[in-house]
Design an enzyme around this catalytic site. Structure first.
Site, mmCIF file in Angstrom:
data_model
loop_
_atom_site.group_PDB
_atom_site.id
_atom_site.type_symbol
_atom_site.label_atom_id
_atom_site.label_comp_id
_atom_site.label_asym_id
_atom_site.label_seq_id
_atom_site.Cartn_x
_atom_site.Cartn_y
_atom_site.Cartn_z
ATOM 1 N N TYR A 182 -48.208 28.197 -56.630
ATOM 2 C CA TYR A 182 -48.663 27.262 -55.605
ATOM 3 C C TYR A 182 -50.163 27.289 -55.348
ATOM 4 O O TYR A 182 -50.653 26.531 -54.500
ATOM 5 C CB TYR A 182 -47.898 27.534 -54.296
ATOM 6 C CG TYR A 182 -46.394 27.484 -54.491
ATOM 7 C CD1 TYR A 182 -45.782 26.350 -55.038
ATOM 8 C CD2 TYR A 182 -45.577 28.570 -54.170
ATOM 9 C CE1 TYR A 182 -44.414 26.300 -55.245
ATOM 10 C CE2 TYR A 182 -44.207 28.524 -54.369
ATOM 11 C CZ TYR A 182 -43.628 27.394 -54.915
ATOM 12 O OH TYR A 182 -42.271 27.343 -55.122
ATOM 13 N N PRO A 197 -39.968 23.652 -45.875
ATOM 14 C CA PRO A 197 -39.874 25.094 -45.650
ATOM 15 C C PRO A 197 -40.792 25.936 -46.532
ATOM 16 O O PRO A 197 -40.950 25.654 -47.725
ATOM 17 C CB PRO A 197 -38.412 25.399 -45.986
ATOM 18 C CG PRO A 197 -37.696 24.132 -45.737
ATOM 19 C CD PRO A 197 -38.652 23.038 -46.090
ATOM 20 N N ASN A 198 -41.362 26.941 -45.911
ATOM 21 C CA ASN A 198 -42.192 27.969 -46.550
ATOM 22 C C ASN A 198 -43.596 27.508 -46.942
ATOM 23 O O ASN A 198 -44.412 28.313 -47.376
ATOM 24 C CB ASN A 198 -41.485 28.568 -47.785
ATOM 25 C CG ASN A 198 -40.181 29.243 -47.414
ATOM 26 O OD1 ASN A 198 -40.171 30.138 -46.582
ATOM 27 N ND2 ASN A 198 -39.075 28.804 -47.998
ATOM 28 N N ARG A 221 -48.404 32.766 -50.643
ATOM 29 C CA ARG A 221 -47.063 32.675 -51.202
ATOM 30 C C ARG A 221 -47.136 32.337 -52.688
ATOM 31 O O ARG A 221 -47.615 31.264 -53.059
ATOM 32 C CB ARG A 221 -46.293 31.578 -50.470
ATOM 33 C CG ARG A 221 -44.931 31.306 -51.038
ATOM 34 C CD ARG A 221 -44.324 30.039 -50.439
ATOM 35 N NE ARG A 221 -43.058 29.757 -51.079
ATOM 36 C CZ ARG A 221 -42.550 28.557 -51.244
ATOM 37 N NH1 ARG A 221 -43.194 27.488 -50.797
ATOM 38 N NH2 ARG A 221 -41.406 28.392 -51.862
ATOM 39 N N ALA A 256 -38.137 23.285 -50.780
ATOM 40 C CA ALA A 256 -36.765 23.555 -51.234
ATOM 41 C C ALA A 256 -35.796 22.439 -50.844
ATOM 42 O O ALA A 256 -34.786 22.207 -51.541
ATOM 43 C CB ALA A 256 -36.293 24.891 -50.674
ATOM 44 N N ARG A 261 -39.893 24.835 -64.354
ATOM 45 C CA ARG A 261 -39.403 26.027 -63.649
ATOM 46 C C ARG A 261 -37.874 26.124 -63.785
ATOM 47 O O ARG A 261 -37.296 25.582 -64.698
ATOM 48 C CB ARG A 261 -39.883 25.971 -62.199
ATOM 49 C CG ARG A 261 -41.425 25.935 -62.096
ATOM 50 C CD ARG A 261 -41.895 25.947 -60.671
ATOM 51 N NE ARG A 261 -41.482 27.177 -59.993
ATOM 52 C CZ ARG A 261 -41.538 27.346 -58.671
ATOM 53 N NH1 ARG A 261 -42.009 26.377 -57.910
ATOM 54 N NH2 ARG A 261 -41.137 28.471 -58.134
ATOM 55 N N HIS A 286 -45.433 17.764 -55.447
ATOM 56 C CA HIS A 286 -45.167 19.196 -55.564
ATOM 57 C C HIS A 286 -46.398 19.881 -56.126
ATOM 58 O O HIS A 286 -47.028 19.355 -57.053
ATOM 59 C CB HIS A 286 -43.978 19.462 -56.498
ATOM 60 C CG HIS A 286 -42.722 18.831 -56.007
ATOM 61 N ND1 HIS A 286 -41.967 19.373 -54.994
ATOM 62 C CD2 HIS A 286 -42.110 17.672 -56.355
ATOM 63 C CE1 HIS A 286 -40.939 18.582 -54.755
ATOM 64 N NE2 HIS A 286 -40.996 17.538 -55.554
ATOM 65 N N ASN A 332 -43.948 16.593 -49.411
ATOM 66 C CA ASN A 332 -43.562 17.762 -50.188
ATOM 67 C C ASN A 332 -42.439 18.424 -49.413
ATOM 68 O O ASN A 332 -42.685 19.190 -48.470
ATOM 69 C CB ASN A 332 -44.717 18.739 -50.401
ATOM 70 C CG ASN A 332 -44.293 19.896 -51.308
ATOM 71 O OD1 ASN A 332 -43.120 20.020 -51.666
ATOM 72 N ND2 ASN A 332 -45.244 20.727 -51.688
ATOM 73 N N GLU A 341 -43.568 11.411 -53.504
ATOM 74 C CA GLU A 341 -43.104 12.808 -53.518
ATOM 75 C C GLU A 341 -44.128 13.640 -54.283
ATOM 76 O O GLU A 341 -44.518 13.273 -55.394
ATOM 77 C CB GLU A 341 -41.742 12.856 -54.224
ATOM 78 C CG GLU A 341 -41.207 14.261 -54.433
ATOM 79 C CD GLU A 341 -39.879 14.266 -55.200
ATOM 80 O OE1 GLU A 341 -39.252 13.192 -55.347
ATOM 81 O OE2 GLU A 341 -39.492 15.344 -55.676
HETATM 82 C C1 DQA Z 1 -42.448 22.959 -54.245
HETATM 83 C C2 DQA Z 1 -41.423 23.232 -55.349
HETATM 84 C C3 DQA Z 1 -40.068 23.599 -54.754
HETATM 85 O O1 DQA Z 1 -39.124 23.839 -55.793
HETATM 86 C C4 DQA Z 1 -40.183 24.852 -53.909
HETATM 87 O O2 DQA Z 1 -38.949 25.137 -53.285
HETATM 88 C C5 DQA Z 1 -41.295 24.783 -52.925
HETATM 89 C C6 DQA Z 1 -42.542 24.119 -53.270
HETATM 90 C C7 DQA Z 1 -43.852 22.732 -54.822
HETATM 91 O O3 DQA Z 1 -44.696 22.223 -54.090
HETATM 92 O O4 DQA Z 1 -44.123 23.071 -55.980
HETATM 93 O O5 DQA Z 1 -41.197 25.366 -51.844
HETATM 94 O O6 DQA Z 1 -42.065 21.791 -53.551
#
Ligand code: DQA
Length: 154
Positions: A22, A9-10, A17, A76, A106, A99, A73, A97
């Site tokens: 990011y 998501p997002n 964003r 959330a 964070r 990020h 990735n 995994e």
């Molecule tokens: C994320 C880190 C997550 O905590 C966050 O919700 C994201 C992006 C990252 O790539 O740093 O949407 O996965």
């Protein structure tokens, strides 16, 4: 070698964003970098991004037999989704995994991942390069050239 690249998501909003967390590259730009890098390893990438947990679980189920591993990735969903964890475990394919941000630097709720103990490895904090490092690591493991922790989905 086929690799499924999953974005949660997002992440469709990358580029505009929260660039402090990011970076400024869009998801399309990151995917183009990955394709370029994958070509050198003769790896074929399949991409998926969704804001919907159910669609993501469906995609993992549908593609499990078609890929050799996953680059994930989960955004959330990393911190919340037992459903995605179970889907990846059930796929019986190794995954890395990644990020963009360093989730451990964070908010405390981001320090917990429901995926990490199943992953063969975790890369966080290098913005778009996290994906490239993750791809490199996954390819090495799939080619039998690299060592990895004992991911349960392996
Ligand atoms: C994320 C880190 C997550 O905590 C966050 O919700 C994201 C992006 C990252 O790539 O740093 O949407 O996965």
């Amino acid at each position: 070698m086929r690799i499924g690249v999953l974005n949660g998501p997002n992440l469709n909003l990358l580029g505009r964003r929260e660039p402090d967390h990011y970076g400024t590259q869009t998801l399309a730009e990151i995917e183009a970098l990955l394709v370029e890098r994958a070509e050198a390893s003769a790896a074929e990438l399949t991409f998926f991004q969704s804001n919907d947990e159910g669609d993501i679980v469906d995609w993992v189920q549908t593609n499990a037999d078609l890929v050799d591993g996953w680059l994930v990735n989960a955004a959330a969903l990393t911190h919340t989704s037992v459903a995605l964890r179970d889907a990846l475990a059930g796929s019986d394919r190794p995954f890395v995994e990644v990020h963009l941000s360093n989730i451990f630097a964070r908010e405390p709720f981001r320090h917990t991942s429901l995926l990490s103990d199943l992953a063969i490895g975790v890369i966080a904090g290098f913005r778009a390069s996290s994906y490239l490092f993750g791809l490199e690591a996954l390819v090495r493991v799939l080619q039998g050239r690299g060592e990895a922790g004992a991911g349960k989905a392996e």
